[in-house]
Design a protein around this motif. Structure first.
Motif, PDB file in Angstrom:
ATOM      1  N   ALA A  56      10.391 -17.684   1.504  1.00 23.82           N
ATOM      2  CA  ALA A  56      11.805 -17.534   1.858  1.00 23.82           C
ATOM      3  C   ALA A  56      12.596 -16.956   0.690  1.00 23.82           C
ATOM      4  N   LYS A  57      12.361 -17.504  -0.482  1.00 26.03           N
ATOM      5  CA  LYS A  57      13.085 -17.046  -1.672  1.00 26.03           C
ATOM      6  C   LYS A  57      12.752 -15.585  -1.988  1.00 26.03           C
ATOM      7  N   GLY A  58      11.475 -15.221  -1.790  1.00 24.32           N
ATOM      8  CA  GLY A  58      11.051 -13.856  -2.061  1.00 24.32           C
ATOM      9  C   GLY A  58      11.522 -12.849  -1.026  1.00 24.32           C
ATOM     10  N   SER A  59      11.928 -13.338   0.141  1.00 23.43           N
ATOM     11  CA  SER A  59      12.357 -12.452   1.229  1.00 23.43           C
ATOM     12  C   SER A  59      13.868 -12.301   1.329  1.00 23.43           C
ATOM     13  N   VAL A  60      14.608 -13.238   0.747  1.00 27.35           N
ATOM     14  CA  VAL A  60      16.044 -13.324   1.049  1.00 27.35           C
ATOM     15  C   VAL A  60      16.820 -12.089   0.596  1.00 27.35           C
ATOM     16  N   ASP A  61      16.452 -11.483  -0.530  1.00 28.85           N
ATOM     17  CA  ASP A  61      17.182 -10.290  -0.992  1.00 28.85           C
ATOM     18  C   ASP A  61      17.050  -9.151   0.015  1.00 28.85           C
ATOM     19  N   ASP A  62      15.824  -8.925   0.500  1.00 29.12           N
ATOM     20  CA  ASP A  62      15.604  -7.861   1.492  1.00 29.12           C
ATOM     21  C   ASP A  62      16.344  -8.169   2.791  1.00 29.12           C
ATOM     22  N   VAL A  63      16.356  -9.450   3.184  1.00 29.70           N
ATOM     23  CA  VAL A  63      17.050  -9.840   4.409  1.00 29.70           C
ATOM     24  C   VAL A  63      18.544  -9.594   4.284  1.00 29.70           C
ATOM     25  N   VAL A  64      19.138 -10.001   3.167  1.00 26.35           N
ATOM     26  CA  VAL A  64      20.578  -9.813   2.948  1.00 26.35           C
ATOM     27  C   VAL A  64      20.920  -8.320   2.955  1.00 26.35           C
ATOM     28  N   ALA A  65      20.082  -7.514   2.312  1.00 21.92           N
ATOM     29  CA  ALA A  65      20.318  -6.063   2.276  1.00 21.92           C
ATOM     30  C   ALA A  65      20.243  -5.466   3.679  1.00 21.92           C
ATOM     31  N   ASP A  66      19.304  -5.946   4.485  1.00 23.04           N
ATOM     32  CA  ASP A  66      19.144  -5.443   5.853  1.00 23.04           C
ATOM     33  C   ASP A  66      20.306  -5.875   6.744  1.00 23.04           C
ATOM     34  N   LEU A  67      20.756  -7.112   6.567  1.00 22.69           N
ATOM     35  CA  LEU A  67      21.842  -7.622   7.408  1.00 22.69           C
ATOM     36  C   LEU A  67      23.165  -6.929   7.105  1.00 22.69           C
ATOM     37  N   GLY A  68      23.404  -6.643   5.829  1.00 26.21           N
ATOM     38  CA  GLY A  68      24.640  -5.957   5.454  1.00 26.21           C
ATOM     39  C   GLY A  68      25.772  -6.916   5.119  1.00 26.21           C
ATOM     40  N   GLU A  69      26.812  -6.363   4.521  1.00 27.40           N
ATOM     41  CA  GLU A  69      27.948  -7.166   4.062  1.00 27.40           C
ATOM     42  C   GLU A  69      28.712  -7.774   5.256  1.00 27.40           C
ATOM     43  N   GLY A  70      29.121  -9.023   5.089  1.00 30.62           N
ATOM     44  CA  GLY A  70      29.865  -9.711   6.138  1.00 30.62           C
ATOM     45  C   GLY A  70      29.041 -10.023   7.364  1.00 30.62           C
ATOM     46  N   ALA A  71      27.724 -10.143   7.165  1.00 31.40           N
ATOM     47  CA  ALA A  71      26.806 -10.268   8.288  1.00 31.40           C
ATOM     48  C   ALA A  71      26.937 -11.605   9.007  1.00 31.40           C
ATOM     49  N   ARG A  72      26.634 -11.553  10.302  1.00 32.53           N
ATOM     50  CA  ARG A  72      26.498 -12.765  11.120  1.00 32.53           C
ATOM     51  C   ARG A  72      25.111 -12.701  11.749  1.00 32.53           C
ATOM     52  N   THR A  73      24.406 -13.818  11.720  1.00 32.91           N
ATOM     53  CA  THR A  73      23.038 -13.781  12.219  1.00 32.91           C
ATOM     54  C   THR A  73      22.651 -15.065  12.937  1.00 32.91           C
ATOM     55  N   VAL A  74      21.747 -14.912  13.872  1.00 32.39           N
ATOM     56  CA  VAL A  74      21.033 -16.029  14.500  1.00 32.39           C
ATOM     57  C   VAL A  74      19.579 -15.865  14.097  1.00 32.39           C
ATOM     58  N   LEU A  75      18.958 -16.944  13.620  1.00 29.44           N
ATOM     59  CA  LEU A  75      17.570 -16.893  13.202  1.00 29.44           C
ATOM     60  C   LEU A  75      16.666 -17.466  14.290  1.00 29.44           C
ATOM     61  N   PHE A  76      15.529 -16.800  14.502  1.00 23.27           N
ATOM     62  CA  PHE A  76      14.514 -17.308  15.417  1.00 23.27           C
ATOM     63  C   PHE A  76      13.177 -17.343  14.700  1.00 23.27           C
ATOM     64  N   GLY A  77      12.488 -18.475  14.785  1.00 25.74           N
ATOM     65  CA  GLY A  77      11.153 -18.571  14.203  1.00 25.74           C
ATOM     66  C   GLY A  77      10.245 -19.436  15.050  1.00 25.74           C
ATOM     67  N   HIS A  78       8.994 -18.998  15.195  1.00 28.57           N
ATOM     68  CA  HIS A  78       8.011 -19.740  15.976  1.00 28.57           C
ATOM     69  C   HIS A  78       6.939 -20.304  15.056  1.00 28.57           C
ATOM     70  N   SER A  79       6.632 -21.606  15.176  1.00 26.59           N
ATOM     71  CA  SER A  79       5.574 -22.282  14.441  1.00 26.59           C
ATOM     72  C   SER A  79       5.821 -22.136  12.925  1.00 26.59           C
ATOM     73  N   LEU A  80       4.960 -21.461  12.190  1.00 26.30           N
ATOM     74  CA  LEU A  80       5.237 -21.214  10.769  1.00 26.30           C
ATOM     75  C   LEU A  80       6.602 -20.565  10.598  1.00 26.30           C
ATOM     76  N   GLY A  81       6.943 -19.634  11.491  1.00 25.78           N
ATOM     77  CA  GLY A  81       8.230 -18.950  11.412  1.00 25.78           C
ATOM     78  C   GLY A  81       9.414 -19.889  11.526  1.00 25.78           C
ATOM     79  N   ALA A  82       9.223 -21.040  12.203  1.00 30.44           N
ATOM     80  CA  ALA A  82      10.325 -21.990  12.368  1.00 30.44           C
ATOM     81  C   ALA A  82      10.726 -22.606  11.035  1.00 30.44           C
TER      82      ALA A  82
END
Length: 244
Positions: A56-82
């Protein structure tokens, strides 16, 4: 208003391409994107993670960059993804991303560890145990070249899932919706409902026909539940703002 992004977090052995069909199924309700973990698809040559929080820590920078400034998000994860989505929800909140909901699927609450495990078993026993858990066998594992690529990632994913301990005991101030296949032999209804203790906001629970991997054939239905959950959360926010 900024568009809400549905951020999907892959289950063990899976990559972003599993969620590509969801872009069309979303029917314009969200922009659908996915966490890209090392060891699969475009990052096939990179070493996979063996710890959920580190992933999670290693992914968060890429996720924030992809989401963009002022982003709103819903997260979905299955099993390990949860559990990975749960850790990301904490980190994204700290980074100023508005997490509007967390949808977890096929997972006991974050404090419950599996009693039966696959990590550490010899290759054939490991694959048999994973097949038993999931209720299906990925056909790529029957091809030696593909198996050579997939097996180490699947083993690393199972190791990090089965050794997962939450990074914090602080619940999220985010609504959580827990989903489960009605005949899931890996996660009971009681375990799936444990997620209620992981939030100080609303909690909902829904079941679908099928086993642990029900979502393979239920993408449209899962997205409809996520949409309904998002609408309920929006109405709750509106009521709170208006003082209703």
């Amino acid at each position: 208003m900024t568009e809400t992004t549905l951020l999907c977090v892959p289950f063990a052995g899976a990559g972003p391409s599993f969620f590509h069909p969801w872009r069309e199924l979303a029917a314009g309700r969200w922009r659908v994107t996915s966490v890209e973990l090392p060891g699969r698809e475009r990052r096939i040559m990179e070493e996979p993670y063996r710890n959920v929080f580190e992933a999670a820590k290693g992914s968060v920078d890429d996720v924030v960059a992809d989401l963009g400034e002022g982003a709103r998000t819903v997260l979905f994860g299955h099993s390990l993804g949860a559990v990975l989505a749960y850790e990301l929800a904490h980190l994204l909140g700290e980074r100023g991303v508005r997490v509007e909901g967390l949808v977890v699927s096929g997972s006991p609450g974050p404090w419950t560890q599996r009693e039966r495990r696959a990590a550490g078993l010899p290759d054939e026993e490991f694959l048999a145990r994973v097949e038993e858990f999931a209720g299906f066998r990925h056909e790529a594992l029957d091809h030696p070249e593909m198996r050579e690529l997939i097996l180490p990632v699947l083993q690393a994913d199972c190791e990090m899932h089965e050794s997962y301990v939450p990074s914090t005991d602080v619940p999220l101030a985010v609504p959580i919706c827990s989903l489960r296949g009605a005949v899931d032999g890996l996660v009971t209804e009681e375990e799936a409902r444990q997620w209620q203790a992981a939030t100080t906001a609303g909690f909902t629970y829904a079941e679908f026909p099928g086993d642990h991997m029900y979502l393979v054939d239920a993408g449209r239905e899962v997205l409809d539940v996520i949409a309904a959950q998002s609408l309920r959360s929006a109405e709750t926010d509106s009521s709170a703002v208006s003082g209703a």
